[in-house]
Design a protein around this motif. Structure first.
Motif, PDB file in Angstrom:
ATOM      1  N   CYS A  36       0.830  -1.212   0.000  1.00  0.00           N
ATOM      2  CA  CYS A  36       0.000   0.000   0.000  1.00  0.00           C
ATOM      3  C   CYS A  36       0.862   1.259   0.000  1.00  0.00           C
ATOM      4  N   GLN A  39       2.092   1.828  -3.504  1.00  0.00           N
ATOM      5  CA  GLN A  39       1.046   2.313  -4.405  1.00  0.00           C
ATOM      6  C   GLN A  39       0.641   3.755  -4.099  1.00  0.00           C
ATOM      7  N   SER A  94      -9.915  -9.620   2.499  1.00  0.00           N
ATOM      8  CA  SER A  94      -9.923  -8.443   1.614  1.00  0.00           C
ATOM      9  C   SER A  94      -9.194  -7.271   2.242  1.00  0.00           C
ATOM     10  N   ASN A  96      -9.518  -3.078   1.881  1.00  0.00           N
ATOM     11  CA  ASN A  96     -10.362  -2.029   1.320  1.00  0.00           C
ATOM     12  C   ASN A  96     -10.555  -0.898   2.334  1.00  0.00           C
ATOM     13  N   LEU A 158      -8.682  -5.196  -2.757  1.00  0.00           N
ATOM     14  CA  LEU A 158      -7.848  -6.349  -3.081  1.00  0.00           C
ATOM     15  C   LEU A 158      -8.388  -7.587  -2.378  1.00  0.00           C
ATOM     16  N   SER A 159      -8.602  -8.658  -3.131  1.00  0.00           N
ATOM     17  CA  SER A 159      -9.015  -9.925  -2.530  1.00  0.00           C
ATOM     18  C   SER A 159      -7.794 -10.624  -1.949  1.00  0.00           C
ATOM     19  N   LEU A 160      -7.957 -11.179  -0.767  1.00  0.00           N
ATOM     20  CA  LEU A 160      -6.859 -11.845  -0.073  1.00  0.00           C
ATOM     21  C   LEU A 160      -7.329 -13.221   0.403  1.00  0.00           C
TER      22      LEU A 160
END
Length: 194
Positions: A36, A39, A94, A96, A158-160
């Motif tokens: 993160c 990004q 996730s 988020n 993001l799926s985790l």
């Protein structure tokens, strides 16, 4: 195992009940945090307050400001609760903004889990038995990674899929500080393992 610390000298203290992430989850969360940070380099990230590893936790129940005379009963209730609950595994699923896309909190959420839900309900029952008002909003287990008033819309959800081992119950004292509150473990009790 049970650890105890002393409370401050004030007549009330700000408390909540939570779970400290296990070592493997901490490593995973650190990796997600690094991703993160990378990004978010493209924007002015100076307003982002990242949660330190020591402050990371999964909240089970928020109590708020509690009169100190209630604390011994609360401690005893948590000890009894921990001794009646087995350690269990959940799953981080996730990343988020939480609880809504425009929120100023960035968190990983855990999948609904009957063991975690039952533990939350037992904590709320304990709060009620001590004459305090339990939370009324639905329980959404999450671990906060960062806060920013401007939000995190630039980060895509993001799926985790990572296992999270719940093996302790901690009574935390929240102490306000300049940058962010510090969460001090006042009581830590391990869930029992078979």
């Amino acid at each position: 195992m049970q650890k105890k610390e002393s409370l401050s000298e004030q007549s009330t203290c700000r408390l909540f009940i939570g779970i400290r992430p296990d070592d493997a989850s901490q490593v995973f969360l650190e990796g997600i945090t690094d991703l993160c940070r990378e990004q978010l380099k493209v924007i002015n990230a100076s307003h982002i307050r990242w949660t330190s590893p020591a402050n990371r936790h999964l909240t089970l129940a928020f109590l708020g400001n509690i009169q100190k005379e209630k604390v011994p009963h609360l401690k005893q209730g948590i000890i009894e609760l921990a001794h009646s609950v087995k350690s269990f595994q959940s799953s981080i699923h996730s990343l988020n903004p939480f609880p809504r896309p425009q929120s100023g909190c960035l968190a990983v959420e855990l999948l609904p889990n009957p063991y975690l839900t039952a533990l939350n309900e037992k904590c709320q029952q304990l709060i009620s038995e001590l004459g305090m008002e339990p939370e009324s909003k639905p329980y959404r287990p999450h671990i906060t990674l960062a806060r920013c008033k401007k939000g995190f819309r630039q980060l895509a959800p993001l799926s985790l899929d990572f296992p999270f081992l719940a093996k302790n119950i901690i009574l935390y004292q929240s102490t306000p500080q300049v940058e962010q509150s510090h969460y001090h473990p006042f009581l830590e009790v391990n869930l029992y393992a078979e």
